[in-house]
Each structure stands twice: as structure tokens, then as C-alpha cells.
Enzyme design. Structure first.
Site, mmCIF file in Angstrom:
data_model
loop_
_atom_site.group_PDB
_atom_site.id
_atom_site.type_symbol
_atom_site.label_atom_id
_atom_site.label_comp_id
_atom_site.label_asym_id
_atom_site.label_seq_id
_atom_site.Cartn_x
_atom_site.Cartn_y
_atom_site.Cartn_z
ATOM 1 N N GLY A 1 4.628 13.057 -0.106
ATOM 2 C CA GLY A 1 3.973 11.743 -0.213
ATOM 3 C C GLY A 1 2.731 11.717 0.667
ATOM 4 O O GLY A 1 2.544 10.804 1.466
ATOM 5 N N ALA B 1 7.016 6.727 -1.451
ATOM 6 C CA ALA B 1 7.295 5.333 -1.825
ATOM 7 C C ALA B 1 7.082 5.298 -3.329
ATOM 8 O O ALA B 1 5.944 5.317 -3.799
ATOM 9 C CB ALA B 1 6.345 4.381 -1.117
ATOM 10 N N TYR C 1 13.609 -8.037 2.577
ATOM 11 C CA TYR C 1 13.466 -6.615 2.921
ATOM 12 C C TYR C 1 14.758 -6.027 3.521
ATOM 13 O O TYR C 1 15.498 -5.341 2.829
ATOM 14 C CB TYR C 1 12.279 -6.400 3.882
ATOM 15 C CG TYR C 1 11.848 -4.944 3.880
ATOM 16 C CD1 TYR C 1 10.705 -4.532 3.197
ATOM 17 C CD2 TYR C 1 12.614 -3.960 4.511
ATOM 18 C CE1 TYR C 1 10.345 -3.179 3.152
ATOM 19 C CE2 TYR C 1 12.267 -2.618 4.471
ATOM 20 C CZ TYR C 1 11.129 -2.241 3.796
ATOM 21 O OH TYR C 1 10.791 -0.899 3.748
#
Ligand code: NAD
Length: 395
Positions: free
Chosen positions: A48, A140, A234
Site C-alpha cells: 500500500g 486501505a 469507527y
């Protein structure tokens, strides 16, 4: 081609190479101006690596630690009149600058969840580097194709009950209420599949099996906790369940695979993935205002520099909390910061949004993600959108 931003919802479908390159150079300059970490890694795999925290980790690994870096990204090159993704331009920029500075930097562009990419990465490590001594896991992703062909999609929802709170509409600069519905069991399971630790462990296991990782290597994955106003969305939501799984996985990697694994709890920042989370962007806009006023605001590069130089490779032991997590959110979570954020959260409305938040700073960071609104760049200039990356391997 003259490239201007085209924003659709929380994504910009165009990107500007020169703007991306200027921002990469700024990040490199920042890192070069800081003291070096101690006993830092020299061969770093970053999963990533093209945006946000992963990109910043790669820059710190190269320019602070002097490491060779192998990046895995999932980006698109330009095609006709369509620009490349900003992750592509970031990677092209990083590799151009790193090559000129004499650093080894190669990139594999493909789905990090796949066996094909794992195989290619391992072959590259064995051929070019022997073994890696650090693995950064900073994916992500919205979805994951599993080995058996099942496609799992992650969702940003609550767990248990629906949750209503303020949210920001960045198109109209207004504050309104949104209700986030609870996820089904299947959606929770899918989100853990995509954003939990299963794939992280598969990576470390594959690297171990292939003898492509040092016994004393370090691996780190990124998480977020945040204050109670964001918890239903979250920490207690679907993404929080995935992060809980990530934390448990760090223990499995240590105990079963014998590799030092850490979770670093990072600060909330504007990235492509955080802008997709309901409610959180308003929190970030207020947080930016409060932290900038206090002089403690940091971006991805400052956070990642601190991770390497102060928490992981500080010449002494790794600094962790009671749950073995590294806390880069220490400045964000300071009581005076959170008290002020909550005060502003309680009174913020469309009428006082400019006084109560740093919405301009949020938006600038958002445009910067795609290489726009960068000082010194002439956005009326015709530029070539076709930028190749010499050492890239597209899978
Ligand atoms: P980002 O969107 O900026 O970057 C994600 C990276 O993952 C990109 O380089 C993208 O190309 C890559 N990627 C996505 N799918 C991929 C795939 N299938 N194969 C290969 N590469 C793929 O995200 P970010 O905000 O930097 O997030 C990175 C990590 O940090 C995540 O675990 C996130 O939860 C965590 N985190 C983010 C924040 C925040 O506020 N942004 C805060 C704390 C922790």
C-alpha cells in the site's frame, strides 16, 4: 493536456503529475532535515505504498533509514485522455527522485491480496534483496478477492444500532445530520476479511516460508482509535471490528511466526480512504483547527517519521502502550485537544463552520491528495499525463 480536478463525491477522478511530484519532494525534504533513526531497517517492503501512510512510510524508510524499498500498489496508468491515478504519479515521482539519489526502489502494481502478487514480490526480494528486514502493511481497500474467488466488500457502518450525528458536506460547506445504519453480520464478516489481519499474516507467512524475511525483522500495520464522538462510526463500528482483528493478528504473527509485529495507532488525517467515512471528515476538520492553533498538527510524513525515529528505531526499546500498540495518536488524544474539539463539535453548524473548523485546510489536503492546489504549480500549463515508471512490474 491541461488537467483540472474532477471531484465525484469523496473521490477525484483526475490527478496532476507535477503537483504530486512537488509534494513528494516536500516530504523527502522534510525527512532529510530530521535526525536519523538508530539501527534502522535497510530492506523494506511496503504494502500500500502509493498514498497516505504507506507512501510516507516508504519515504521515511528510504530517506531517513537509507533503505532499499519495494512497494506494492494498486494503481492505474494514464490512458488516452484519462490521467493516471495519483498513486501512480506519486510512485513515478518517488522512483524518479530515489533513482537519481542512488536508492533502490522498485514497485509491483497489482492486487496485494492475490497469490500472484505475493509470488512476484517474493521472487523480487530473493533476486534483488535476499531478505527484507521490515514489512509495512498499509492497505486501505474497499474489497478483497479471496483465493476461492469470493469477493468480500468492506462497509463503513455501525455495529448493533444506527447512529445519527453531524456530518459535513464538502461540496456545499454545510453541516447536516446523517444516520448510519448498522451492518449485517455478513457485512461485518466481509469488512474483517478485507481490513482485518488475515492477509497481513498471509504475507508474513509466505515471506517466512520462502526465507525472504529476516528472523529479527519488524512488521507494522496501522490502526485508529479516536475519541468517543467517532466511536459508534469507527472504533465500535465495522472498521473497528477489523482493527480489533488486526491487533489480534499482531499477536499471532509474534507467537506463531516469530516476527516482531506491531500495530501503530495513527492520527486521523485526510486520505483517500478516511474521506469515505461518514461523520469522520467533520471531526478531522475540527481537529485540524485545534491542533494547528496549538502548533501540534502533523501530516502523514511527520507521523511516519516519528514512528520510525522515536517509537520503533530510537536506539532503545520500542515504545508501546499496555496493549502493545504504538501510539502516534498521542498528540491528537491529549485531553486539552479533545476538550476543545468536543466544545466545537457541540456548537458547529453551517452558519459558523469557518470559525469552528479548518474546512479550508481539510479541502486543501483533499485536493493535495490528487496533486492539486499545490503552491508553485501552474495548473493552466499543458502537461504530458503519460508518465511511465521504469521499474514497475504490472501484475
Ligand atoms: P490510502 O487510501 O491513502 O492508501 C491506501 C493504499 O493502499 C494505497 O497506496 C492503495 O493503492 C493501496 N491499496 C488499496 N487496495 C490495494 C490492493 N488490493 N492491493 C495493493 N494495494 C492496495 O489509505 P491510508 O489512510 O493511508 O490508510 C492506510 C492504513 O492506515 C489503513 O490501515 C488505515 O485504516 C490506517 N489509518 C488511517 C488513518 C487516516 O486517518 N487516514 C488513521 C489511522 C490509521
Amino acid at each position: 493536456m491541461i488537467v483540472k480536478p474532477k471531484v465525484r463525491g469523496y473521490i477525484c477522478t483526475t490527478a496532476h503529475f507535477e503537483g504530486c511530484k512537488a509534494l513528494i519532494q516536500q516530504q523527502i525534504n522534510y525527512v532529510k532535515s530530521q535526525p536519523k533513526p538508530v539501527n534502522a531497517p535497510k530492506k523494506v517492503l511496503v504494502l500500500g505504498a502509493s498514498m497516505g501512510y504507506g507512501l510516507a512510510s516508504r519515504i521515511v524508510a528510504a530517506y531517513s533509514c537509507g533503505a532499499s524499498t519495494l512497494g506494492v500498489i494498486f494503481d492505474k496508468q494514464a490512458d488516452g485522455n484519462r490521467t493516471a491515478t495519483s498513486g501512480w504519479y506519486n510512485t513515478a515521482s518517488f522512483e524518479q527522485i530515489a533513482a537519481a539519489d542512488g536508492y533502490y526502489a522498485k514497485t509491483i502494481n497489482g492486487d496485494a491480496y492475490s497469490d500472484a502478487v505475493k509470488k512476484q514480490v517474493i521472487e523480487t526480494i530473493k533476486r534483488d534483496l535476499g531478505k527484507v528486514d521490515m514489512v509495512v502493511y498499509s492497505l486501505a481497500a474497499p474489497r478483497r478477492m479471496d483465493k476461492d474467488g469470493t469477493l468480500y466488500t468492506s462497509v463503513l457502518k455501525t455495529v448493533g444500532e444506527s447512529f445519527t450525528n453531524k456530518s459535513i458536506d464538502l461540496k456545499t460547506n454545510t453541516v447536516s445530520e446523517v444516520t448510519v445504519e448498522p451492518a449485517t453480520e455478513e457485512e461485518i464478516f466481509s469488512t474483517v476479511k478485507v481490513m482485518g489481519g488475515e492477509d497481513w499474516k498471509e504475507w508474513i507467512s509466505a515471506l517466512k516460508k520462502a526465507n525472504a524475511i529476516e528472523d529479527n525483522a519488524v512488521t507494522v500495520a496501522y490502526s485508529y482509535i479516536g475519541p468517543s464522538i467517532t466511536h459508534p462510526m469507527y472504533f465500535d463500528g465495522t472498521i473497528g471490528k477489523a482493527k480489533e482483528h488486526l491487533l489480534n493478528t499482531s499477536k499471532e504473527i509474534i507467537n506463531e511466526l516469530g516476527i516482531n509485529a506491531y500495530i501503530s495507532v495513527n492520527k486521523a488525517l485526510v486520505t483517500q480512504s478516511s474521506s469515505a467515512i461518514p461523520i469522520v471528515p467533520l471531526y478531522i476538520s475540527i481537529l485540524y483547527k485545534v491542533m494547528k492553533e496549538k502548533g501540534s498538527h502533523e501530516g502523514c510524513i511527520e507521523q511516519m517519521y516519528r514512528l520510525f525515529a522515536q517509537k520503533l528505531f530510537n536506539g532503545d526499546k520500542v515504545l508501546v502502550d499496555e496493549n502493545n500498540q504504538i501510539r502516534l495518536d498521542d498528540l491528537e488524544m491529549q485531553p486539552d485537544i479533545q476538550k476543545k474539539v468536543l466544545e466545537l463539535w457541540n456548537i458547529i453548524s453551517s452558519e459558523n463552520i469557518y470559525e469552528c473548523s479548518d474546512i479550508e485546510g481539510y479541502k486543501k489536503d483533499f485536493y493535495n491528495l490528487f496533486g492539486f492546489e499545490v503552491d508553485g504549480i501552474d495548473y493552466d500549463k499543458d502537461i504530458d499525463v503519460n508518465v511511465s515508471i521504469n521499474s514497475i512490474n504490472n501484475i
